[in-house]
Design a protein around this motif. Structure first.
Motif, PDB file in Angstrom:
ATOM      1  N   GLY A 187      -4.907 -40.568 -57.699  1.00 14.89           N
ATOM      2  CA  GLY A 187      -3.907 -39.985 -58.480  1.00 14.89           C
ATOM      3  C   GLY A 187      -4.187 -40.634 -60.016  1.00 14.89           C
ATOM      4  N   GLU A 188      -4.988 -41.361 -60.452  1.00 13.17           N
ATOM      5  CA  GLU A 188      -5.340 -42.048 -61.733  1.00 13.17           C
ATOM      6  C   GLU A 188      -6.127 -40.841 -62.494  1.00 13.17           C
ATOM      7  OE1 GLU A 188      -6.047 -46.436 -62.201  1.00 13.17           O
ATOM      8  OE2 GLU A 188      -8.088 -45.456 -62.179  1.00 13.17           O
ATOM      9  N   PHE A 189      -5.799 -40.931 -63.849  1.00 17.90           N
ATOM     10  CA  PHE A 189      -6.555 -40.383 -64.833  1.00 17.90           C
ATOM     11  C   PHE A 189      -6.903 -41.496 -65.864  1.00 17.90           C
ATOM     12  CE2 PHE A 189      -6.011 -38.700 -69.343  1.00 17.90           C
ATOM     13  CZ  PHE A 189      -7.239 -37.655 -69.072  1.00 17.90           C
ATOM     14  N   ILE A 190      -8.249 -41.135 -66.243  1.00 21.00           N
ATOM     15  CA  ILE A 190      -8.675 -42.332 -67.247  1.00 21.00           C
ATOM     16  C   ILE A 190      -9.202 -41.279 -68.672  1.00 21.00           C
ATOM     17  CG2 ILE A 190     -10.552 -43.635 -67.797  1.00 21.00           C
ATOM     18  CD1 ILE A 190     -10.695 -44.563 -64.950  1.00 21.00           C
ATOM     19  N   ALA A 191      -8.499 -41.633 -69.709  1.00 21.04           N
ATOM     20  CA  ALA A 191      -8.681 -40.974 -70.899  1.00 21.04           C
ATOM     21  C   ALA A 191     -10.203 -40.998 -71.369  1.00 21.04           C
ATOM     22  CB  ALA A 191      -7.730 -41.418 -72.070  1.00 21.04           C
ATOM     23  N   PRO A 192     -10.938 -39.971 -71.645  1.00 16.73           N
ATOM     24  CA  PRO A 192     -12.227 -40.155 -71.846  1.00 16.73           C
ATOM     25  C   PRO A 192     -12.383 -40.452 -73.494  1.00 16.73           C
ATOM     26  CG  PRO A 192     -11.499 -37.788 -71.691  1.00 16.73           C
ATOM     27  CD  PRO A 192     -10.411 -38.767 -71.419  1.00 16.73           C
ATOM     28  N   ARG A 193     -11.418 -40.230 -74.483  1.00 11.01           N
ATOM     29  CA  ARG A 193     -11.392 -40.579 -75.744  1.00 11.01           C
ATOM     30  C   ARG A 193      -9.737 -40.731 -76.065  1.00 11.01           C
ATOM     31  NH1 ARG A 193     -13.392 -35.255 -74.907  1.00 11.01           N
ATOM     32  NH2 ARG A 193     -11.748 -33.776 -75.414  1.00 11.01           N
ATOM     33  N   ASP A 194      -9.698 -41.418 -77.231  1.00 14.32           N
ATOM     34  CA  ASP A 194      -8.330 -41.724 -77.926  1.00 14.32           C
ATOM     35  C   ASP A 194      -7.575 -40.314 -78.244  1.00 14.32           C
ATOM     36  OD1 ASP A 194      -9.504 -44.253 -77.962  1.00 14.32           O
ATOM     37  OD2 ASP A 194      -9.645 -44.342 -80.088  1.00 14.32           O
ATOM     38  N   GLY A 195      -6.456 -40.436 -77.960  1.00 12.58           N
ATOM     39  CA  GLY A 195      -5.482 -39.050 -78.175  1.00 12.58           C
ATOM     40  C   GLY A 195      -4.303 -39.180 -77.635  1.00 12.58           C
ATOM     41  N   VAL A 196      -3.543 -38.173 -78.175  1.00 12.44           N
ATOM     42  CA  VAL A 196      -2.111 -37.776 -77.296  1.00 12.44           C
ATOM     43  C   VAL A 196      -2.172 -37.052 -76.202  1.00 12.44           C
ATOM     44  CG1 VAL A 196       0.239 -36.867 -77.856  1.00 12.44           C
ATOM     45  CG2 VAL A 196      -1.006 -38.230 -79.538  1.00 12.44           C
ATOM     46  N   TYR A 197      -1.744 -37.194 -75.213  1.00 12.57           N
ATOM     47  CA  TYR A 197      -1.754 -36.671 -73.960  1.00 12.57           C
ATOM     48  C   TYR A 197      -0.251 -36.209 -73.286  1.00 12.57           C
ATOM     49  CZ  TYR A 197      -6.543 -37.870 -73.624  1.00 12.57           C
ATOM     50  OH  TYR A 197      -8.026 -38.325 -73.946  1.00 12.57           O
ATOM     51  N   PHE A 198      -0.183 -35.113 -73.048  1.00 13.83           N
ATOM     52  CA  PHE A 198       1.181 -34.347 -72.465  1.00 13.83           C
ATOM     53  C   PHE A 198       0.925 -34.482 -70.765  1.00 13.83           C
ATOM     54  CE2 PHE A 198       3.430 -31.057 -70.474  1.00 13.83           C
ATOM     55  CZ  PHE A 198       4.806 -31.193 -70.962  1.00 13.83           C
ATOM     56  N   ALA A 199       1.760 -35.131 -70.310  1.00 14.66           N
ATOM     57  CA  ALA A 199       1.680 -35.440 -68.831  1.00 14.66           C
ATOM     58  C   ALA A 199       3.101 -35.070 -68.205  1.00 14.66           C
ATOM     59  CB  ALA A 199       1.177 -36.630 -68.463  1.00 14.66           C
ATOM     60  N   THR A 200       2.918 -34.296 -67.087  1.00 17.99           N
ATOM     61  CA  THR A 200       4.049 -33.999 -66.226  1.00 17.99           C
ATOM     62  C   THR A 200       3.863 -34.217 -64.742  1.00 17.99           C
ATOM     63  OG1 THR A 200       5.926 -32.811 -65.758  1.00 17.99           O
ATOM     64  CG2 THR A 200       3.986 -31.714 -66.242  1.00 17.99           C
ATOM     65  N   PHE A 201       4.891 -34.565 -63.969  1.00 21.70           N
ATOM     66  CA  PHE A 201       4.699 -34.809 -62.291  1.00 21.70           C
ATOM     67  C   PHE A 201       6.057 -34.418 -61.786  1.00 21.70           C
ATOM     68  CE2 PHE A 201       5.470 -39.196 -62.350  1.00 21.70           C
ATOM     69  CZ  PHE A 201       6.155 -39.339 -61.117  1.00 21.70           C
ATOM     70  N   THR A 202       5.821 -33.743 -60.757  1.00 17.71           N
ATOM     71  CA  THR A 202       7.311 -33.695 -60.003  1.00 17.71           C
ATOM     72  C   THR A 202       7.101 -34.015 -58.382  1.00 17.71           C
ATOM     73  OG1 THR A 202       6.823 -31.203 -59.210  1.00 17.71           O
ATOM     74  CG2 THR A 202       7.853 -31.714 -61.347  1.00 17.71           C
ATOM     75  N   PHE A 203       7.811 -34.532 -57.757  1.00 16.73           N
ATOM     76  CA  PHE A 203       8.141 -34.485 -56.337  1.00 16.73           C
ATOM     77  C   PHE A 203       9.280 -34.174 -55.839  1.00 16.73           C
ATOM     78  CE2 PHE A 203       9.949 -38.783 -57.502  1.00 16.73           C
ATOM     79  CZ  PHE A 203      10.739 -39.069 -56.495  1.00 16.73           C
ATOM     80  N   ALA A 204       9.334 -33.773 -54.363  1.00 18.32           N
ATOM     81  CA  ALA A 204      10.531 -33.327 -53.807  1.00 18.32           C
ATOM     82  C   ALA A 204      10.447 -33.738 -52.394  1.00 18.32           C
ATOM     83  CB  ALA A 204      10.631 -31.898 -53.816  1.00 18.32           C
ATOM     84  N   LEU A 205      11.468 -34.275 -51.851  1.00 14.53           N
ATOM     85  CA  LEU A 205      11.586 -34.985 -50.435  1.00 14.53           C
ATOM     86  C   LEU A 205      12.144 -33.976 -49.621  1.00 14.53           C
ATOM     87  CD1 LEU A 205      12.803 -38.383 -51.048  1.00 14.53           C
ATOM     88  CD2 LEU A 205      10.319 -37.679 -50.957  1.00 14.53           C
ATOM     89  N   GLN A 206      11.778 -34.036 -48.388  1.00 12.74           N
ATOM     90  CA  GLN A 206      12.419 -32.993 -47.491  1.00 12.74           C
ATOM     91  C   GLN A 206      13.837 -33.085 -47.456  1.00 12.74           C
ATOM     92  OE1 GLN A 206      10.536 -33.850 -43.666  1.00 12.74           O
ATOM     93  NE2 GLN A 206       8.644 -33.204 -44.252  1.00 12.74           N
ATOM     94  N   PRO A 207      14.630 -32.119 -47.292  1.00 12.87           N
ATOM     95  CA  PRO A 207      15.976 -31.894 -47.488  1.00 12.87           C
ATOM     96  C   PRO A 207      16.505 -32.691 -46.358  1.00 12.87           C
ATOM     97  CG  PRO A 207      15.322 -29.850 -47.856  1.00 12.87           C
ATOM     98  CD  PRO A 207      13.976 -30.613 -47.130  1.00 12.87           C
TER      99      PRO A 207
END
Length: 303
Positions: A187-207
């Motif tokens: 689940g790791e992202f490595i930036a290939p160059r300098d810059g601003v990155y927009f990142a979002t993630f969601t998770f949900a558990l079983q009710p």
């Protein structure tokens, strides 16, 4: 011997003024051209290359309009190479071609403004896009845990920091060209160059029922580490829930999401993880992976 030496010297002395006379009379240079009308004319198989009286160069063109004019035929292109000179060393107005298979546009031109090299991207600014979904229960406990608890788990362990691992990659692209900036297994992202990155993630558990305590919460967290593995930033989102939902079948969906815009240096690592304390039965909570993982997803886009 003396007479011979005197004769040779006389010939040389007489020839030197003659050179100056010829140079002054014939101001044009012609290569393959008998009567050049421009200061320099060179005959080629395709046509003439000339330098006119104003210093302009025309390639297959009799009347150049700019310093170097290549518009005399259908193949009037110009080739530009790369340089290791700084923008200051090259000077304002210099051009260079950068062959860069590391980005989606493959190659692009840069011009010097005297201080910096300024890029021109024919397909627009290179842009990283990563999309993934999670349809496994895999996590990796790494903090707030005993040594025996650290490691791969199935589900989220209560009150433990856990990386979300084993994603299914949907897209990992640099301007439309597939790349490997995202590692689904970790689940790791490595930036290939300098810059601003927009990142979002969601998770949900079983009710499930939330039946204990008044400090129920789930945290979705983005973590930034340097190339050396040093934590430089963590951004959290905290969702709270009612302390008691009542008896079965009063179950509620529990989850969280975190959205950030972060500046990453080349080589920085961006990774999602979670920490929860929810009054579920048992100590491990399972992800809701119904709907092909639609509740558990991440997106990273370069700005």
């Amino acid at each position: 011997m003396t007479i011979r030496h005197y004769k040779i010297k006389s010939v040389v002395t007489a020839f030197i003024p003659l050179l100056f006379i010829v140079t002054e009379v014939n101001a044009q240079i012609g290569l393959g051209v008998q009567n050049p009308t421009n200061p320099v004319e060179i005959k080629t198989d395709a046509g003439k290359v000339i330098i006119d009286k104003t210093g302009k160069v025309g390639v297959l063109l009799a009347n150049p309009k700019v310093a170097i004019d290549l518009r005399g035929g259908s193949n009037g292109s110009v080739a530009i190479g790369n340089t290791d000179k700084t923008a200051s060393q090259a000077g304002a107005g210099a051009l260079r071609y950068v062959a860069s298979p590391a980005i989606g546009v493959k190659g692009y031109l840069e011009f010097s403004d005297g201080t910096n090299w300024v890029s021109f991207y024919p397909k627009g600014k290179p842009r990283i896009v990563v999309m993934a979904k999670k349809i496994t229960q895999d996590t990796y406990v790494f903090e707030s845990a005993t040594p025996s608890e650290i490691g791969t788990k199935s589900g989220i362990v209560q009150r433990r920091s856990s990386y979300l691992t084993n994603w299914t990659e949907v897209l990992d692209s640099d301007s439309g060209v597939p790349t490997t900036n995202f590692t689904p297994a970790t689940g790791e992202f490595i930036a290939p160059r300098d810059g601003v990155y927009f990142a979002t993630f969601t998770f949900a558990l079983q009710p499930s029922q939330v039946n204990t305590g008044g400090n129920n919460q789930t945290e979705a967290i983005w973590e930034v580490r340097s190339p050396a593995g040093i934590i430089t930033q963590r951004v959290k989102t905290n969702n709270g829930y009612a302390s008691d939902t009542g008896a079965s079948p009063n179950v509620v969906p529990v989850g969280s999401a975190c959205t950030v815009s972060v500046y990453l240096n080349k080589g920085d690592k961006l990774r999602p993880f979670t920490w929860i304390t929810v009054g579920f039965d048992g100590t491990i909570s399972q992800f809701d992976i119904s709907g092909s993982g639609g509740y558990n997803a991440l997106t990273i886009v370069e700005q």
